[in-house]
Design a protein around this motif. Structure first.
Motif, PDB file in Angstrom:
ATOM      1  N   THR A 272      11.228   5.578  -0.387  1.00 45.90           N
ATOM      2  CA  THR A 272      10.382   5.033   0.685  1.00 45.90           C
ATOM      3  C   THR A 272      11.162   4.693   1.954  1.00 45.90           C
ATOM      4  O   THR A 272      10.569   4.502   3.011  1.00 45.90           O
ATOM      5  N   GLY A 273      12.488   4.550   1.827  1.00 43.02           N
ATOM      6  CA  GLY A 273      13.280   4.142   2.985  1.00 43.02           C
ATOM      7  C   GLY A 273      13.217   2.648   3.268  1.00 43.02           C
ATOM      8  O   GLY A 273      13.757   2.173   4.270  1.00 43.02           O
ATOM      9  N   GLN A 274      12.586   1.893   2.361  1.00 49.01           N
ATOM     10  CA  GLN A 274      12.486   0.443   2.579  1.00 49.01           C
ATOM     11  C   GLN A 274      13.843  -0.227   2.401  1.00 49.01           C
ATOM     12  O   GLN A 274      14.542  -0.007   1.413  1.00 49.01           O
ATOM     13  N   ALA A 275      14.196  -1.106   3.354  1.00 47.56           N
ATOM     14  CA  ALA A 275      15.417  -1.907   3.221  1.00 47.56           C
ATOM     15  C   ALA A 275      15.058  -3.262   2.621  1.00 47.56           C
ATOM     16  O   ALA A 275      14.033  -3.855   2.965  1.00 47.56           O
ATOM     17  N   PHE A 276      15.909  -3.724   1.718  1.00 46.75           N
ATOM     18  CA  PHE A 276      15.692  -5.015   1.079  1.00 46.75           C
ATOM     19  C   PHE A 276      16.574  -6.084   1.722  1.00 46.75           C
ATOM     20  O   PHE A 276      17.638  -5.784   2.250  1.00 46.75           O
ATOM     21  N   ASP A 277      16.115  -7.323   1.636  1.00 49.44           N
ATOM     22  CA  ASP A 277      16.862  -8.454   2.189  1.00 49.44           C
ATOM     23  C   ASP A 277      17.835  -8.961   1.117  1.00 49.44           C
ATOM     24  O   ASP A 277      17.458  -9.728   0.229  1.00 49.44           O
TER      25      ASP A 277
ATOM     26  N   VAL B 188       3.596   7.852   8.052  1.00 50.02           N
ATOM     27  CA  VAL B 188       4.912   7.279   7.738  1.00 50.02           C
ATOM     28  C   VAL B 188       4.760   6.236   6.632  1.00 50.02           C
ATOM     29  O   VAL B 188       3.993   5.292   6.759  1.00 50.02           O
ATOM     30  N   VAL B 189       5.492   6.440   5.551  1.00 50.16           N
ATOM     31  CA  VAL B 189       5.459   5.543   4.393  1.00 50.16           C
ATOM     32  C   VAL B 189       6.409   4.356   4.592  1.00 50.16           C
ATOM     33  O   VAL B 189       6.171   3.246   4.133  1.00 50.16           O
ATOM     34  N   THR B 190       7.519   4.618   5.267  1.00 51.24           N
ATOM     35  CA  THR B 190       8.565   3.615   5.476  1.00 51.24           C
ATOM     36  C   THR B 190       8.022   2.451   6.313  1.00 51.24           C
ATOM     37  O   THR B 190       7.247   2.691   7.247  1.00 51.24           O
ATOM     38  N   PRO B 191       8.422   1.221   5.994  1.00 48.56           N
ATOM     39  CA  PRO B 191       7.936   0.084   6.788  1.00 48.56           C
ATOM     40  C   PRO B 191       8.233   0.258   8.284  1.00 48.56           C
ATOM     41  O   PRO B 191       9.276   0.804   8.652  1.00 48.56           O
TER      42      PRO B 191
ATOM     43  N   PRO C 111       0.797  -1.238   0.000  1.00 49.39           N
ATOM     44  CA  PRO C 111       0.000   0.000   0.000  1.00 49.39           C
ATOM     45  C   PRO C 111       0.831   1.292   0.000  1.00 49.39           C
ATOM     46  O   PRO C 111       0.477   2.249  -0.660  1.00 49.39           O
ATOM     47  N   ASN C 112       1.955   1.327   0.701  1.00 49.80           N
ATOM     48  CA  ASN C 112       2.721   2.570   0.783  1.00 49.80           C
ATOM     49  C   ASN C 112       3.760   2.715  -0.314  1.00 49.80           C
ATOM     50  O   ASN C 112       4.646   3.555  -0.229  1.00 49.80           O
ATOM     51  N   GLY C 113       3.677   1.866  -1.325  1.00 46.92           N
ATOM     52  CA  GLY C 113       4.652   1.967  -2.413  1.00 46.92           C
ATOM     53  C   GLY C 113       5.915   1.176  -2.154  1.00 46.92           C
ATOM     54  O   GLY C 113       6.931   1.386  -2.830  1.00 46.92           O
ATOM     55  N   THR C 114       5.877   0.271  -1.189  1.00 49.08           N
ATOM     56  CA  THR C 114       7.027  -0.597  -0.927  1.00 49.08           C
ATOM     57  C   THR C 114       6.806  -1.937  -1.640  1.00 49.08           C
ATOM     58  O   THR C 114       5.734  -2.202  -2.182  1.00 49.08           O
ATOM     59  N   THR C 115       7.859  -2.750  -1.638  1.00 45.76           N
ATOM     60  CA  THR C 115       7.850  -3.964  -2.452  1.00 45.76           C
ATOM     61  C   THR C 115       8.140  -5.185  -1.585  1.00 45.76           C
ATOM     62  O   THR C 115       9.132  -5.211  -0.865  1.00 45.76           O
ATOM     63  N   SER C 116       7.291  -6.189  -1.689  1.00 42.94           N
ATOM     64  CA  SER C 116       7.493  -7.397  -0.877  1.00 42.94           C
ATOM     65  C   SER C 116       8.477  -8.335  -1.555  1.00 42.94           C
ATOM     66  O   SER C 116       8.682  -8.268  -2.774  1.00 42.94           O
TER      67      SER C 116
END
Ligand SMILES: *Cc1c(COP(=O)(O)O)cnc(C)c1O
Length: 425
Positions: free
Chosen positions: A196-201, A351-354, A164-169
């Motif tokens: 988005t500030g999302q960190a990837f694994d 907050v958009v970031t996970p 929903p917040n533009g992050t990617t699973s």
């Protein structure tokens, strides 16, 4: 999890008890109206360590006093200057020393790595990147596809955010690979998504990519010096980064590259230069290129000493602080900022970031719920108050508490300023 409280007393007590608190004094905090500003822009340009000025001046002095002899004399002879940052850089990214090198800038390193690790064939010509990738990444990847005579319309696969917040699973990455994996030559994703500030694994993505026969590389611009990376164990084929963000290497600082140990002596096509030649025979100046094993073999030129001097200082600070301790503090600081937003400011900010600390670093991307106009007004109000974040269109303010120099009190100052703005209508 800390028992967060919104009072000044609580924030000040946390700062007083912070084992890393002394590091703030090692940095120049840009002033605002006679006081320290509240600087949250380490994701864009990290602050200057005080010791940098003397370090750069020392090299200028050697140049003045020694001329060409500075390559061999002085406290740190220039000949091996990139070696002086190697161990600390390797520790920051979780690599073996021979797997990393400080050289060039991010965009240049990305191209150099793709020359070696993007080897398209008729059956397997595609590159998988994220939709909404940083422009340089998209331009670089697209131009490499064209350079090899393929068409980006089919060979550039963009992974669309599915959350929903533009992050990617991770599941979305898995689906893309299940669908297109057999024609993907290279998977190229970020460590932390800049918007988005999302960190990837990294490890999980590498495993997936390799399972489908793809090469896997990462752009760590927003991850290096931010997350406790384990690049060697991630098994990624390569990674590249810039050093002026969380690494505090200074504007336009020397970037870096990681090449996994298993490629250390592999015969790979590459764009070569004399500094990548085996250092034991470099000065025989022979016509035949023999790469130095490891990441060093991708160097083109002798290193820019005046640009590496700040890096040496800054990486030495990382060594003393330790990535583990920095990361621990970072989680608490960013957690506090998130808690303040969610408990005090939920009517204006989102907050958009996970929220899972394992899926983010220091940065929170904060959307202003009333839209662009109000968002822009808030951003300008904050800047006028000396609270320095940055703005990403159309409605996101990025706020990144950096554990080397930010405090719990800074997070609270941000929340207080937003509250004043809200009250003023
Ligand atoms: C900051 C950033 C860059 C910048 O590239 P330079 O070559 O250092 O100008 C590239 N990619 C990403 C993802 C970034 O965040």
């Amino acid at each position: 999890m800390l028992d967060y409280q919104a009072t000044a007393d609580w924030a000040n007590a946390r700062d007083a008890a912070d084992p890393l608190r002394a590091f703030r004094d090692e940095f120049l905090i840009p002033p605002h109206e006679g006081r320290d500003s509240t600087y949250f822009c380490g994701n864009s340009l990290g602050l200057q360590p005080r010791a940098v000025r003397d370090a750069v001046n020392a090299e200028l002095d050697y140049w003045g006093e020694l001329g060409v002899e500075g390559h061999f004399k002085g406290r740190l002879p220039w000949m091996d200057y990139h070696e002086y940052v190697r161990a600390d850089l390797a520790a920051v990214v979780g690599a073996q020393p021979g797997e990393v090198v400080a050289m060039n800038t991010l965009g240049v390193n990305l191209h150099l790595m793709m020359v070696s690790f993007y080897r398209p064939t008729a059956e397997r010509s595609a590159i998988l990147i994220e939709g909404g990738a940083f422009p340089t990444d998209r331009y670089a990847v697209e131009s490499q596809i064209r350079f090899h005579g393929f068409d980006p319309a089919t060979a550039l696969i963009e992974l669309q955010p599915d959350e929903p917040n533009g992050t990617t699973s991770l599941a979305a990455i898995e689906r893309a690979l299940a669908e297109h994996g057999s024609r993907i030559a290279l998977v190229m994703l970020p460590g932390v998504q800049y918007r988005t500030g999302q960190a990837f694994d990294l490890k999980a993505i590498t495993e997936l990519g390799h399972k489908h026969g793809c090469t896997v590389g990462f752009d760590l611009a927003h991850a290096v010096g931010n997350l406790p990376l384990q690049l060697h164990d991630s098994n990624a084929d390569f990674a590249i980064w810039c050093s002026y963000k969380y690494l505090n290497g200074g504007p336009g600082a020397v970037g870096g590259a990681f090449v996994h140990e298993r490629h250390a002596t592999a015969v790979l096509p590459r764009f070569a230069g004399w500094w990548g030649h085996d250092k034991h025979t470099r000065f025989q100046m022979g016509p035949e290129f023999q790469p130095t094993p490891g990441a060093d073999g991708w160097q083109l030129s002798n290193p820019p000493i005046l640009a590496l001097a700040p890096m040496r200082i800054s990486l030495e600070i990382f060594r003393r602080a330790g990535m583990a301790a920095l990361s621990e503090k970072s989680r608490q600081l960013t957690g506090y900022l998130e808690w303040l937003v969610q408990t005090q400011l939920a009517d204006v900010l989102d907050v958009v970031t996970p929220s899972d600390p394992a899926r983010r670093g220091a940065q929170l991307s904060i959307r202003v719920v009333d839209g662009r106009e109000r968002g822009r007004a808030l951003f300008e109000y904050l800047m006028a108050q000396g609270i320095i974040g940055d703005w990403r269109e159309p409605d996101v303010i990025r706020i990144s508490p950096a554990p080397l120099y930010n405090r719990f009190a800074d997070c609270r100052a941000f929340a207080e300023a937003v509250r004043r703005w809200k009250q003023a209508g």
